[in-house]
Design an enzyme around this catalytic site. Sequence first.
Site, short mmCIF file in Angstrom:
data_model
loop_
_atom_site.label_atom_id
_atom_site.label_comp_id
_atom_site.label_asym_id
_atom_site.label_seq_id
_atom_site.Cartn_x
_atom_site.Cartn_y
_atom_site.Cartn_z
N GLY A 145 5.95 50.60 84.05
CA GLY A 145 4.48 50.54 84.03
C GLY A 145 3.99 49.92 82.73
N GLY A 159 3.02 49.97 79.47
CA GLY A 159 3.08 50.95 78.38
C GLY A 159 2.21 50.55 77.21
CE LYS A 184 2.93 42.04 76.04
NZ LYS A 184 3.77 40.93 76.47
NE ARG A 244 -0.06 39.52 80.13
CZ ARG A 244 1.16 40.06 80.12
NH1 ARG A 244 2.13 39.50 79.44
NH2 ARG A 244 1.41 41.17 80.75
CG ASP A 259 10.46 45.25 83.94
OD1 ASP A 259 11.68 45.14 84.16
OD2 ASP A 259 9.97 45.32 82.81
CG ASN A 260 9.59 41.40 81.72
OD1 ASN A 260 8.62 42.17 81.74
ND2 ASN A 260 10.51 41.45 80.79
CG ASP A 262 5.65 40.95 80.53
OD1 ASP A 262 4.43 40.77 80.44
OD2 ASP A 262 6.14 42.03 80.91
P1 AMP Z 1 8.92 44.43 77.76
O1 AMP Z 1 10.32 44.36 77.22
O2 AMP Z 1 7.88 43.99 76.76
O3 AMP Z 1 8.78 43.76 79.08
O4 AMP Z 1 8.62 45.97 77.98
C1 AMP Z 1 9.31 46.79 78.87
C2 AMP Z 1 8.53 48.06 79.11
O5 AMP Z 1 8.36 48.76 77.87
C3 AMP Z 1 7.13 47.84 79.66
O6 AMP Z 1 6.87 48.91 80.51
C4 AMP Z 1 6.28 47.89 78.43
O7 AMP Z 1 4.94 48.22 78.72
C5 AMP Z 1 6.97 48.95 77.60
N1 AMP Z 1 6.73 48.78 76.17
C6 AMP Z 1 7.19 47.81 75.37
N2 AMP Z 1 6.76 47.97 74.11
C7 AMP Z 1 5.98 49.08 74.10
C8 AMP Z 1 5.23 49.77 73.11
N3 AMP Z 1 5.18 49.36 71.84
N4 AMP Z 1 4.55 50.87 73.49
C9 AMP Z 1 4.58 51.30 74.76
N5 AMP Z 1 5.27 50.71 75.74
C10 AMP Z 1 5.97 49.60 75.42
MG MG Z 2 7.45 43.46 80.48
#
Ligand code: AMP
Ligand code: MG
Length: 505
Positions: free
Chosen positions: A101, A103, A124, A187, A263-264, A273
């Site tokens: 989700g 985050g 974001k 975004r 998820d990306n 992403d």
């Molecule tokens: P990403 O690698 O950026 O695609 O992130 C993978 C997952 O981790 C996604 O669900 C993001 O929303 C969550 N996420 C990444 N960085 C953070 C953060 N600093 N705080 C909360 N959730 C994060």
């Molecule tokens: Mg992501």
Amino acid sequence: MSLSLCEADVAVGRVSDLRFDNVYSRLPDEFFHRVAPQPLRGARLAHFNSSAAALIQLAPSVAAEPDFIAQLLSEQALPTAAPLAMCYSGHQFGVYVPRLGDGRAIVLGQVRNADAQLWDLQLKGSGPTRYSRGADGRAVLRSSIREYLCSEAMHQLGIPTTRALCLIASDEAVYREQPEPGAMVLRMAQSHVRFGSFEYFYHTGQHAYLRQLADYVIDEFLPQARERVNPYLALFEIVVERTARLIAQWQGVGFAHGVMNSDNMSILGLTLDYGPFGFLDTYQAGFICNHSDHSGRYAFDQQPYIGAFNLTCLAQALLPLIDVDQSAAIEKLQAQIKEYWTVFHQQMADISRAKLGLQTQHEGDQNLWQSLLALMEGGTDYTLAFRALAGFDSSKITQPSALRDMFVDREGFDAWAQRYAARLQQEQSDDGQRAAAMNKVNPKFVLRNYMAEVAIRCAEDNGDFSEIARLMELLQRPFDEQLGNAHYAAPPPAWAQSISVSCSS
Ligand code: AMP
Ligand code: MG
């Protein structure tokens, strides 16, 4: 909904006048978590992207309003917005993670533009949500700058991508290995629905919601699927085709995504992403841009296979919608995944032929392409070499040193050049016309890591966003000569090799 011509012409002069139509927020509660963005101390506009603003008829003058950022972050200023974090799961590095989700992102709301297209406005770095898994919900300035610049660069290269309306800097410290300035990117995408959004409802056994999600995507974004006998299979077919084309385009321009977790992966076939992405400097088939990717799962030359893997994850999630008979459903989906490779190879053949300036199709073309890449491996700058190849002189045995000297194996290049010259002659190619055509597909400027890094250092050290503005301007026209900007088309400096980027910063 239809708008009259004069309504469509009227620009939105204030953020608070944006008309939101929050279709996603009317889906069941399981789809999202309603949460407002948390303000960042000293939040201020670092850059505004007029070309993205035009997608929703937002007048560039809004950026000059002193309270522009405050309005974006204020529930009172956007009373018709319905901020939410989207729920999804996904396969990360091949392992299924049951709940991810947004985050650290919040869809402020969905705007209908003058063409009745829906656009998600997503912040974001906007603070924690139910899906933050203990993390801070924030994004650092350096990763925000990278996403902001690269999404524009990709768009101007003609590659489907999410867009970015503006970059927001702040005085708030965000803690990673050390304190860093926090930032946000606003975004935009027609939809941020991911393969993982479908996986979530499939793996939790919520098949009615799975269908509702598919219906949402079809009705809003892919209405052509609704006309087909099996709209859900048609949905998959479209995603397969778009993903194949997208990844072929990445390979053509030398773009490595870095974290192709499911998820990306965008359900609309957008580049989504931006994290530890990288454009190839020196050509290296196995280039790994993500320093946390120890096994090279997401290496440059693995991307097409990972595309197929992710589509298989999506196919599994769609199973209950395709056919009541499970084996019939599997067969239908598998046939589409086969089609992925057909489309990918076709697209790759078209792209490589265009990069070589070839107008006709011949049997040996793929071999000619592969042989050139083999000569480049480990020693030749990918972008510069294709740009220089436009200057290939088919009347000469030995090519100008500006081209020939790019190759470590000069004799090997000479031999290749003879084959290339013969191939050009076969289609009676005209050097001038070929050069003009090649310069329309081989960019002169890509967002090399070091270029983003220079912009990041100026912003971090001096609060100076002028390099971001310069790069945004440069990357609007990646195929143009832009003689005044020649230094951006030089080989990267030696220090570029020391830049290290990894996940989720
Ligand atoms: P990403 O690698 O950026 O695609 O992130 C993978 C997952 O981790 C996604 O669900 C993001 O929303 C969550 N996420 C990444 N960085 C953070 C953060 N600093 N705080 C909360 N959730 C994060
Ligand atoms: Mg992501």
